[in-house]
Design a protein around this motif. Structure first.
Motif, PDB file in Angstrom:
ATOM      1  N   SER A 120       0.970  -1.062   0.180  1.00 34.23           N
ATOM      2  CA  SER A 120       0.049   0.068   0.212  1.00 34.23           C
ATOM      3  C   SER A 120       0.921   1.212  -0.048  1.00 34.23           C
ATOM      4  O   SER A 120       2.012   1.248   0.501  1.00 34.23           O
ATOM      5  N   GLU A 122       0.131   5.845  -0.263  1.00 35.29           N
ATOM      6  CA  GLU A 122      -0.936   6.872  -0.140  1.00 35.29           C
ATOM      7  C   GLU A 122      -0.627   8.002  -0.888  1.00 35.29           C
ATOM      8  O   GLU A 122       0.366   8.430  -1.187  1.00 35.29           O
ATOM      9  N   ILE A 123      -1.783   8.658  -1.239  1.00 29.86           N
ATOM     10  CA  ILE A 123      -1.598  10.141  -1.848  1.00 29.86           C
ATOM     11  C   ILE A 123      -1.042  11.126  -0.922  1.00 29.86           C
ATOM     12  O   ILE A 123      -1.402  11.087   0.000  1.00 29.86           O
ATOM     13  N   ARG A 128      -4.826  15.417  -1.602  1.00 28.81           N
ATOM     14  CA  ARG A 128      -6.048  14.723  -1.064  1.00 28.81           C
ATOM     15  C   ARG A 128      -7.324  15.696  -0.989  1.00 28.81           C
ATOM     16  O   ARG A 128      -7.021  16.856  -1.130  1.00 28.81           O
ATOM     17  N   PRO A 210      -1.804   4.636  -5.303  1.00 28.24           N
ATOM     18  CA  PRO A 210      -2.299   5.006  -4.338  1.00 28.24           C
ATOM     19  C   PRO A 210      -3.776   5.021  -4.054  1.00 28.24           C
ATOM     20  O   PRO A 210      -4.551   5.391  -2.981  1.00 28.24           O
TER      21      PRO A 210
ATOM     22  N   LYS B 246      -9.659   3.557  -0.208  1.00 25.01           N
ATOM     23  CA  LYS B 246      -8.476   4.334  -0.835  1.00 25.01           C
ATOM     24  C   LYS B 246      -9.254   5.430  -1.372  1.00 25.01           C
ATOM     25  O   LYS B 246      -8.899   6.546  -1.417  1.00 25.01           O
ATOM     26  N   GLN B 247     -10.297   5.303  -2.388  1.00 26.76           N
ATOM     27  CA  GLN B 247     -10.802   6.310  -3.076  1.00 26.76           C
ATOM     28  C   GLN B 247     -11.845   7.351  -2.248  1.00 26.76           C
ATOM     29  O   GLN B 247     -11.866   8.407  -2.593  1.00 26.76           O
ATOM     30  N   ALA B 249     -11.028   8.084   0.663  1.00 32.46           N
ATOM     31  CA  ALA B 249      -9.920   8.975   1.450  1.00 32.46           C
ATOM     32  C   ALA B 249      -9.568  10.090   0.399  1.00 32.46           C
ATOM     33  O   ALA B 249      -9.075  11.182   0.686  1.00 32.46           O
ATOM     34  N   GLU B 250      -9.157   9.422  -0.934  1.00 32.58           N
ATOM     35  CA  GLU B 250      -9.003  10.495  -2.007  1.00 32.58           C
ATOM     36  C   GLU B 250      -9.862  11.515  -2.162  1.00 32.58           C
ATOM     37  O   GLU B 250      -9.515  12.779  -2.285  1.00 32.58           O
ATOM     38  N   ALA B 270      -5.618  -1.338   2.180  1.00 29.74           N
ATOM     39  CA  ALA B 270      -5.762  -0.044   2.151  1.00 29.74           C
ATOM     40  C   ALA B 270      -4.950   1.227   2.650  1.00 29.74           C
ATOM     41  O   ALA B 270      -4.847   2.064   2.259  1.00 29.74           O
ATOM     42  N   GLY B 271      -4.136   0.470   3.642  1.00 28.50           N
ATOM     43  CA  GLY B 271      -2.804   1.597   4.353  1.00 28.50           C
ATOM     44  C   GLY B 271      -3.408   2.302   5.342  1.00 28.50           C
ATOM     45  O   GLY B 271      -4.733   2.336   5.558  1.00 28.50           O
ATOM     46  N   ALA B 272      -2.381   2.497   6.328  1.00 26.60           N
ATOM     47  CA  ALA B 272      -2.574   3.353   7.459  1.00 26.60           C
ATOM     48  C   ALA B 272      -3.401   4.440   7.229  1.00 26.60           C
ATOM     49  O   ALA B 272      -4.486   5.033   8.091  1.00 26.60           O
ATOM     50  N   GLY B 273      -2.978   5.597   6.536  1.00 27.10           N
ATOM     51  CA  GLY B 273      -3.648   6.751   6.361  1.00 27.10           C
ATOM     52  C   GLY B 273      -4.877   6.954   5.596  1.00 27.10           C
ATOM     53  O   GLY B 273      -5.544   7.820   5.618  1.00 27.10           O
ATOM     54  N   ASN B 274      -5.469   5.630   5.149  1.00 28.85           N
ATOM     55  CA  ASN B 274      -6.601   5.744   4.412  1.00 28.85           C
ATOM     56  C   ASN B 274      -7.981   5.258   5.152  1.00 28.85           C
ATOM     57  O   ASN B 274      -9.016   5.585   4.889  1.00 28.85           O
TER      58      ASN B 274
END
Lengths: 291, 414
Positions: A120, A122-123, A128, A210, B246-247, B249-250, B270-274
């Motif tokens: 994974s 991130e953007i 964002r 991302p 993810k999207q 969060a985008e 998905a990852g931590a920040g999302n």
């Protein structure tokens, strides 16, 4: 209000189409010049995504998006030099088989290197969120992608139309025998086109990493939509692929607006209808060597 | 006609005779000392990522069982394959039972594939443990006496998250917008969600059915924005969840995103920040329990990463199957069914022991709501979730979160 909602989907579809274009245009260019349907194209998209995830961890997002396509394009040189080059004048079924096999090898190689579980990324914070223009909502990140795609599109169009490289490539698409008769070797040009094509696919992967699942089979997933775009636009047609990519994005958006469950099916119905009316695709050209 | 020298023929003949006398009986004996078990799980497609964890889990269980002497003194011969789709899953299940000699089947995550394997198992009168499929219908109107269901069903996931959301004041009088996977699992989950909204005075103002191969969610997110809900609820599955998270969060939509289904593999992807919000889970590798921690240690040592919940469920299922075979001293379906229907208790690595409910063959066990750890508090990329208290609470019977006989239309044919 209903009409505005629909219009918002149309505009969003155009943005999405720009992204599809990154993958489909390279596929179309490689076919036009080399006569090879590159079934391994998705593998370069996946590699672009994985390399960008690795580079983002070390160098940050900007550097990863800039470096990843170039790294994969360099791999494209080897791909062209040692694999594709042997199949330009061979039975097309052989190039289909070898690129299909290569796609499977690449997927397994990714699985061996990075594992079956997704990776994974991130953007960056600055991209964002959304911007609202009028009544329309746009993802900042997708606007960035759209701007880059537009710049690339312009660059490729200029390259093909205004440079000696482009003139040879265009001539090579229509009459490779005449180009050869003039003493020009097409192979270095083909190397350039393959680098360009797989580099664009890798850029698509880097941009989408991302916001989508980065997993070993992601290359196979994107190939379906890339083929639909190329087939609708017409193999070998630059503007055909551009129009088709945007059309596919828009038709999907409209379908989802009215009948969400039909969203993914709508693009195949579109392809079916286009091929019924125009079997060569929207702007497919008659290319003598493929007749 | 090809003529072979007599000496060659004699040599070949002697080799065959020798093999018959010494080699073949050894092979036959080796086969007889093995118990073949068929394992099917999606290794490709939108559930392929979590399916690959399931395969790692079941392989570890087989190795451990074999290392400690096998079952009834025989080694487990595990056949583990990609189930691919419902039709292929059924074909492979039939082949495993009919040709490969599997005595029992286990695995699967897709509810659609699980349903077809259940039908094959019933036709062949062999037991099938559906380890990761969550549709209520499988243990409800589609139940059969040969199928056992190990994962928590949709209704339990909805109850686990719904209860946590209610406590946060996010249900009563709130407008929900749901995004639902367009296949049996999603339809079933939506049904359970609607029942929950109905009994808790929440309003469902929009629902979108989304194809399982969709990777771009932007048109659906625009529809969410147009509907202006209070809460967005994810009823998706596999990679769909990762892509949506993810999207979401985008786009940075202002409505809280929660979900009635999530696997930890999807959360990690998905990852931590999302990821944010409240979700359900059946198990997480930080559960502080000796059985769980022993499994986590063995898995991490072997594979270099912690196990996901599908690795755990397939691991414990093979372990409890081995326990059942050792206790009954039989691999006969009827003996095993009778044993499980006595509601034998199993340590599955949770605070309370679990058992298969006799009338619908559901593995009754605890579930957990979870929230997401702030990124700066994570120890590593897998340390993402903060588990809430197990549901049901310690004082309540386990079955309180499961559908009752009246709610679950399961009728087992004898």
């Amino acid at each position: 209000m209903q009409f505005e909602f629909l219009l918002e989907q149309v505009v969003n579809g155009l943005v999405l189409g720009g992204y599809y274009l990154l993958i489909a245009l390279g596929l179309s260019l490689i076919f036009s010049v080399g006569g090879i349907v590159n079934l391994a194209h998705g593998a370069f998209y996946a590699l672009g995504a994985y390399v960008s995830v690795e580079l983002t961890r070390r160098l940050g997002f900007g550097a990863s998006v800039a470096i990843s396509p170039f790294a994969v394009a360099l791999l494209g040189i080897l791909f062209e030099r040692f694999i594709l080059r042997r199949f330009y004048s061979a039975d097309p079924i052989l190039s289909l088989l070898v690129t299909f096999g290569l796609a499977m090898v690449a997927e397994q190689a990714i699985r061996m290197i990075w594992g079956a579980a997704p990776v994974s990324t991130e953007i960056p914070q600055s991209f964002r969120g959304s911007v609202i223009v009028g009544d329309f909502l746009f993802s900042r990140y997708r606007l960035l992608i759209l701007a880059v795609v537009a710049a690339i599109l312009l660059g490729i169009w200029l390259l093909l139309q205004k440079t000696s490289f482009g003139r040879v490539v265009r001539a090579g698409i229509q009459r490779p025998d005449m180009v050869a008769a003039l003493g020009i070797r097409l192979q270095p040009y083909m190397t350039g086109i393959v680098m360009l094509g797989v580099g664009m696919a890798a850029l698509g992967g880097a941009f989408f990493a991302p916001i989508t699942t980065v997993h070993p089979a992601m290359g196979a997933e994107i190939m379906t939509i890339a083929f639909v775009v190329v087939v609708i636009g017409g193999l070998g047609s630059f503007w055909g692929v551009v129009i088709s990519a945007l059309l596919v994005g828009v038709v999907r958006g409209i379908a989802i607006h009215f009948e969400p469950a039909a969203g993914e099916a709508s693009i195949y119905i579109l392809m079916f209808l286009v091929l019924l009316v125009r079997p060569r695709g929207l702007l497919g050209e008659r290319i003598e060597k493929f007749e | 006609m090809i003529r072979y020298p007599r000496r060659t023929l004699l040599r070949a003949g002697a080799a065959f005779v020798g093999a018959s006398a010494f080699g073949f009986p050894a092979i036959v004996k080796a086969q007889a000392e093995r118990i073949r078990i068929g394992h099917l799980t999606p290794l490709t497609g939108f559930l392929g990522v979590i399916g690959s964890y399931a395969q790692l889990g079941v392989k570890l269980a087989a190795e451990e069982i074999n290392a400690s002497g096998g079952i009834l003194g025989k080694r487990i011969d595990l056949l583990s394959e990609d189930s691919i789709n419902p039709a292929t899953a059924a074909t492979k299940a039939q082949r495993m039972l009919e040709q490969d000699g599997a005595v029992v089947l286990l695995g699967e995550i897709s509810s659609a594939s699980s349903l077809t394997i259940m039908q094959v198992a019933e036709r062949n009168k062999k037991v099938f443990f559906s380890t990761g499929a969550r549709s209520d219908a499988l243990r409800g109107k589609n139940c059969n006496k040969y199928a056992f269901h190990c994962d928590i069903p949709n209704t339990v996931m909805v109850n686990a998250v719904g209860t946590a959301l209610s406590q946060q004041g996010m249900v009563k009088g709130k407008k929900f917008f749901t995004l639902t996977a367009d296949y049996i699992f999603g339809h079933d989950l939506l049904k359970a969600a609607k029942a929950f909204f109905g009994t808790h005075e929440a309003n469902l103002i929009g629902d979108e059915l989304i194809a399982t191969d969709a990777t771009d969610f932007s048109p659906y997110l625009l529809k969410v924005r147009q509907a202006k809900p209070d809460v967005v609820c994810c009823n998706l599955a596999g990679n769909q969840v990762t892509n949506l998270v993810k999207q979401y969060a985008e786009f940075g939509l202002p409505y809280p995103l929660v979900g009635f289904n999530l696997n930890t593999g999807d959360a990690w992807a998905a990852g931590a920040g999302n990821l944010g919000g409240t979700w359900p889970t059946v198990w997480y590798h930080t559960l502080n329990n000796p059985t769980s921690q022993a499994f986590v240690a063995a898995f991490s040592k072997k594979y270099g990463k912690p196990p996901e919940n599908h690795a755990w469920i397939d691991y414990v299922t093979l372990k409890l199957l081995a326990e059942a075979i050792n206790t009954t001293k039989s691999t006969e379906s009827n003996e095993l069914i009778a044993y499980f229907e006595k509601q034998a208790q199993f340590d599955i690595g949770k605070a309370r022991k679990a058992y298969f409910r006799s009338w619908d063959h559901q593995l009754v066990q605890e579930a957990y709501p979870f929230t997401v750890k702030p990124k700066d508090q994570m120890k590593d990329q897998w340390d993402m979730l903060v588990l809430g208290d197990a549901v049901p609470g310690a004082g309540d019977p386990l079955e309180t979160i499961y559908p009752t006989k009246e709610q679950n239309p399961c009728e087992m044919k004898a």
